[in-house]
Scaffold this active site. Structure first.
Site, short mmCIF file in Angstrom:
data_model
loop_
_atom_site.label_atom_id
_atom_site.label_comp_id
_atom_site.label_asym_id
_atom_site.label_seq_id
_atom_site.Cartn_x
_atom_site.Cartn_y
_atom_site.Cartn_z
N ASP A 151 -33.81 -20.06 -6.71
CA ASP A 151 -34.02 -19.97 -8.18
C ASP A 151 -35.26 -20.07 -8.49
O ASP A 151 -35.81 -19.24 -9.50
CB ASP A 151 -33.13 -21.03 -8.99
CG ASP A 151 -31.53 -20.89 -8.63
OD1 ASP A 151 -31.33 -19.59 -8.54
OD2 ASP A 151 -31.02 -21.75 -8.95
N GLU B 170 -10.47 -0.39 12.91
CA GLU B 170 -11.20 -1.29 11.82
C GLU B 170 -10.00 -1.26 10.69
O GLU B 170 -9.11 -0.64 10.56
CB GLU B 170 -12.34 -0.35 10.99
CG GLU B 170 -13.16 0.11 12.22
CD GLU B 170 -14.18 1.04 11.19
OE1 GLU B 170 -14.87 1.17 9.95
OE2 GLU B 170 -14.65 1.96 12.06
N CYS C 258 13.65 -17.21 -30.63
CA CYS C 258 12.79 -18.04 -29.73
C CYS C 258 13.75 -18.90 -29.01
O CYS C 258 14.29 -19.96 -29.68
CB CYS C 258 11.67 -18.61 -30.42
SG CYS C 258 10.63 -19.63 -29.28
N CYS D 80 5.83 -23.57 -33.22
CA CYS D 80 6.96 -23.61 -31.83
C CYS D 80 6.35 -24.41 -30.94
O CYS D 80 5.09 -24.18 -30.32
CB CYS D 80 6.70 -21.99 -31.25
SG CYS D 80 7.65 -21.82 -29.99
N SER E 195 -9.98 12.35 2.78
CA SER E 195 -8.70 11.31 2.73
C SER E 195 -8.63 11.25 4.17
O SER E 195 -8.74 12.13 5.20
CB SER E 195 -7.32 11.78 1.87
OG SER E 195 -7.74 11.87 0.55
N LEU E 196 -7.60 10.28 4.64
CA LEU E 196 -6.91 10.06 6.08
C LEU E 196 -5.45 10.45 6.02
O LEU E 196 -4.71 10.16 5.20
CB LEU E 196 -7.23 8.84 6.31
CG LEU E 196 -8.82 8.30 6.63
CD1 LEU E 196 -8.66 6.76 6.88
CD2 LEU E 196 -9.27 8.97 7.60
N LYS F 184 -0.61 2.77 8.70
CA LYS F 184 -0.14 1.99 7.56
C LYS F 184 0.92 0.97 7.83
O LYS F 184 1.85 1.23 8.62
CB LYS F 184 0.03 2.95 6.60
CG LYS F 184 -0.97 3.66 5.81
CD LYS F 184 -2.02 2.99 5.36
CE LYS F 184 -1.70 2.72 3.78
NZ LYS F 184 -1.58 3.72 2.89
N ARG G 30 -15.56 7.75 -5.24
CA ARG G 30 -15.24 8.83 -4.30
C ARG G 30 -14.72 9.68 -5.18
O ARG G 30 -15.08 11.11 -5.01
CB ARG G 30 -14.03 8.41 -3.58
CG ARG G 30 -13.34 9.26 -2.75
CD ARG G 30 -12.14 8.84 -1.90
NE ARG G 30 -11.46 10.00 -1.21
CZ ARG G 30 -10.81 11.11 -1.50
NH1 ARG G 30 -10.47 10.94 -2.92
NH2 ARG G 30 -10.36 11.71 -0.96
N TYR H 143 -18.36 1.52 6.67
CA TYR H 143 -17.46 2.00 7.74
C TYR H 143 -18.16 3.18 8.30
O TYR H 143 -17.70 3.62 9.55
CB TYR H 143 -15.95 2.19 7.51
CG TYR H 143 -15.81 3.08 6.13
CD1 TYR H 143 -15.99 4.37 6.24
CD2 TYR H 143 -15.03 2.73 5.02
CE1 TYR H 143 -15.64 5.09 5.17
CE2 TYR H 143 -14.78 3.33 3.78
CZ TYR H 143 -15.31 4.63 4.00
OH TYR H 143 -14.70 5.48 2.81
N LYS I 131 -7.85 -1.65 7.42
CA LYS I 131 -8.27 -0.88 6.25
C LYS I 131 -8.42 -1.56 4.96
O LYS I 131 -7.29 -2.06 4.61
CB LYS I 131 -6.93 0.36 6.26
CG LYS I 131 -7.09 1.10 5.08
CD LYS I 131 -5.96 2.50 5.12
CE LYS I 131 -5.98 3.49 4.16
NZ LYS I 131 -6.03 2.74 2.99
N CYS J 14 12.05 -22.70 -30.21
CA CYS J 14 11.96 -23.08 -31.90
C CYS J 14 13.16 -22.38 -32.70
O CYS J 14 13.29 -22.79 -33.89
CB CYS J 14 10.60 -22.86 -32.47
SG CYS J 14 10.12 -21.15 -32.75
N CYS K 261 7.23 -14.90 -30.27
CA CYS K 261 7.43 -15.82 -31.22
C CYS K 261 5.98 -15.84 -32.12
O CYS K 261 4.98 -16.05 -31.56
CB CYS K 261 7.81 -17.14 -30.55
SG CYS K 261 7.98 -18.58 -31.83
N ASP L 79 -8.22 -2.68 1.00
CA ASP L 79 -7.63 -2.00 0.05
C ASP L 79 -8.53 -2.07 -1.36
O ASP L 79 -8.36 -3.13 -1.93
CB ASP L 79 -6.19 -2.89 -0.04
CG ASP L 79 -5.51 -1.90 -1.02
OD1 ASP L 79 -5.66 -0.63 -1.18
OD2 ASP L 79 -4.24 -2.61 -1.35
#
Length: 679
Positions: A39, A120, A414, A437, A84-85, A320, A143, A232, A122, A417, A432, A124
């Site tokens: 810092d 590797e 509700c 409540c 894409s794959l 997958k 992409r 990658y 994949k 209440c 509500c 997400d």
């Protein structure tokens, strides 16, 4: 004026030290010196760059987070398309893929060279393409459709695992890195907790949260969400081609990137399948989401010969994992009332293991979802957590439905209440709206006492439930009139605990204005938004009097948040609560000359909500300094002239912005007039 040589040398030294420290901390997970030292060095570099703006470089650590939000993201055409794959889901499909590329290879080459594979995980997340020129990050693009993406360089700079400068002495003149930005699971949970506390809708999964974060117009929001990145592959135009994918990963590591540590070379498909099976269960213990394995031919010359189909590379495939879905039986359907009054239906099920955890409850979201599913008590249902943190019911199996079941109907009153429930026309949520409540009161007190709000030690859910059930507390202000004697009437409350709790409640009066505002639980207002609001409106009276347009003028406060704040302060019940809390000594104003922790207060002036564009060179201010002055006074600075701009600040050599402003009739200010306006 020329920059003194010693300042330039020191700035370069500081940049290198900070870059090394960032690499050690974020990539190697092995800090080389304490946070305090980092810092101090950072502030020293910041001071040098402020004194000598000519020293500012795009690869400086101080430039990671942009100063202002973007107006929009320009489109950018990828020099090399992001394909894409193709997917495979079993050994048979994997074998068929190998046979296809081998037939193509034999057709092209006659005889296949020796080959192996690289596996590797994949990740997400969201694919990015990064461009480095002479070693410096100059562009980051999403992409998109694979051919054209959005240029989001400001946001990409906030990701600490993406180097701003490649960590080699003589980098290639042009480098393009492809990889995946993702949100770690811990960060995903933290963000959703903040959104829940602020009454905001939750992100469904880390992938959606990462994609939404990357497209935020405000890079400071992106920075707070702490995305990470795994590369990658890389492309090196006008450079001798690399020999293997494995060599590519090693070079990325030398460049200063953190590659995924679980990559593996495999000699054949049997080894690939073993790798795939090994990670099917182990992946649930990773700190990020992965939904499969990417398999690539290791020799890059062979990749080049095989090329691409219209959609996919022939030399790579995604293996997958199936979406993890399991069946169970619905034992009951209940509804839960949250602190904002939202009534959420919930399926209570026979316990079942899914995605590494035991699940007994799954959200049904709202009344529309219940009708769509036609879910009933006794039904067999399919639930999943594939890429999801929150379990949900995917579908009902009506063929297994026992006789005599009846459709579930949302209650009209509700359950806490008995007040009539309402569903606003613009919302899918049933609510509500009774502020007394018990469920709303419990949720409000739990939020008020939470760590990021008033941080009342010892006031947990069990004590809150007893306080509300006993009638001792029906609103936040009543916490501050509790006595130890009253608390002793609660079950299992001892004298020492009672005295400590009363003391902790009293001590919370010292919490700053921003925490108090966050603690009020205004819909959509998280702790970061509360900081912004209290800086722009230093007293609660000013905030209560603000119009929606005044609120929207604050960077980071959108229309939905502005409307929620405006509506909250116009409710008589909330007005009375503020008055009572103020009389009890709670803090509803910024200390004179101080902020709640994020820079100087932006005082209310006549330019609050006003928009400016700066053009040309000003006599004494840099553009950054002029922008800071405007924003501290409550205005905002845009990059382009439009009919929504209130003023054009004009310096020497203004360019086309002046012409457009004149055509639109926008007033122009010189620097002297700007300073007068800000006084």
């Amino acid at each position: 004026m020329a920059v003194p040589s010693d300042a330039a040398q020191r700035a370069e030294q500081l940049r290198r030290q900070l870059q090394q420290a960032g690499y050690a901390y974020y990539v190697l997970d092995d800090p080389i010196f304490p946070d305090g030292v980092y810092d101090a060095l950072y502030r020293e570099l910041q001071a040098l760059e402020t004194a000598h703006p000519e020293l500012i470089r795009p690869d400086s650590p101080t430039q990671r987070v942009g100063d202002r939000p973007a107006n929009q993201f320009p489109s950018h055409r990828h020099a090399i398309p992001l394909y894409s794959l193709e997917n495979a889901f079993d050994q048979g499909e994997l074998q068929q893929w190998q046979e296809r590329w081998q037939r193509q290879g034999e057709k092209l080459l006659g005889e296949l060279p020796t080959f192996d594979y690289v596996c590797e995980l994949k990740i997400d997340g969201s694919a990015l393409a990064l461009t480095y020129e002479e070693g410096v990050l100059t562009r980051g693009v999403t992409r998109g459709d694979g051919t054209t993406g959005e240029e989001i360089t400001q946001n990409i700079r906030t990701i600490r695992t993406i180097p701003l400068r490649l960590a080699v002495e003589n980098p290639p003149p042009l480098v393009e890195v492809r990889g995946e930005a993702f949100l770690p699971l811990g960060e995903f949970e933290r963000i959703n907790q903040e959104r829940a506390a602020g009454g905001e809708p939750l992100f469904a999964n880390p992938r959606n949260a990462a994609a939404g974060t990357l497209r935020q117009l405000d890079p400071q929001v992106v920075d707070r969400r702490r995305l990470e990145f795994f590369p990658y592959t890389l492309h090196l135009p006008n450079h001798p081609p690399l020999k293997t994918q494995w060599e590519s990963l090693e070079l990325l590591q030398q460049f200063g990137f953190r590659i995924n540590p679980h990559c593996q070379r495999c000699p054949d498909l049997a080894a690939v399948w073993a790798y795939f099976e090994a990670w099917e269960q182990k992946r649930h213990h990773l700190p990020y989401m992965t939904d499969g394995v990417v398999l690539k031919l290791n020799p890059i010359p062979l990749q080049t010969e095989l090329g691409f189909t219209q959609k996919f590379p022939r030399w790579a495939i995604a293996l997958k994992y199936p979406a993890e879905e399991v069946s169970t039986t619905v034992k009951a359907i209940t509804v839960n009332v949250g602190r904002t009054g939202a009534v959420t239906p919930m399926a209570i099920m026979e316990p079942v293991a899914v995605a590494g955890t035991t699940v007994q409850r799954a959200t049904l979201h709202n009344a529309d979802r219940i009708v769509e599913l036609d879910i009933r008590v006794g039904d067999t249902v399919i639930i999943r957590k594939a890429g999801e943190i929150i379990p949900e019911v995917v579908r009902v199996l009506p063929d297994l439905r026992p006789a005599g079941t009846v459709p579930f109907v949302m209650p009209s009153h509700c359950p806490e209440c008995a007040s009539p429930l309402v569903r606003p026309q613009t919302e899918a949520v049933t609510r509500c709206v009774n502020p007394q409540c018990p469920a709303i009161v419990r949720g409000a007190i739990e939020h008020w006492a939470s760590r990021d709000a008033l941080d009342i030690q010892g006031l947990g859910e069990k004590w809150v439930a007893q306080l509300v059930r006993s009638g001792l507390v029906a609103s936040l202000d009543q916490l501050y009139t509790l006595t130890p004697e009253q608390l002793l009437t609660l079950e299992r409350m001892g004298q020492k605990s009672a005295a400590n709790l009363v003391g902790a409640i009293a001590a919370s009066k010292a919490q700053p204005y921003a925490r108090v505002l966050y603690g009020l639980g205004i819909r959509h207002v998280g702790k970061v938004n509360a900081e912004m609001l209290t800086q722009a409106f230093p007293t609660v009276a000013q905030l209560a009097a603000a119009r929606v347009t005044d609120l929207e003028a604050i960077h980071g406060i959108g229309g939905e948040i502005a409307q929620a704040v405006y509506d909250w302060f116009r409710t008589p019940h909330h007005q009375a609560l503020i008055e009572n809390l103020q009389s009890l000594g709670l803090c509803f104003a910024q200390p004179e000359g101080k902020s709640s922790g994020q820079g100087a207060i932006a005082p209310l002036t006549k330019i609050v909500g006003q928009s400016f564009v700066i053009t040309g060179t000003l006599p004494t201010l840099s553009r950054k300094e002029a922008q800071t002055l405007i924003e501290q006074a409550g205005g905002k600075v845009a990059s382009a002239v439009s009919s929504k701009i209130n003023y054009l600040v004009v310096g020497d050599k203004p360019g086309s912005k002046l012409t457009k402003a004149q055509q639109l009739g926008i007033p122009q200010l010189e620097e002297r007039e700007l300073r007068q306006l800000l006084e």
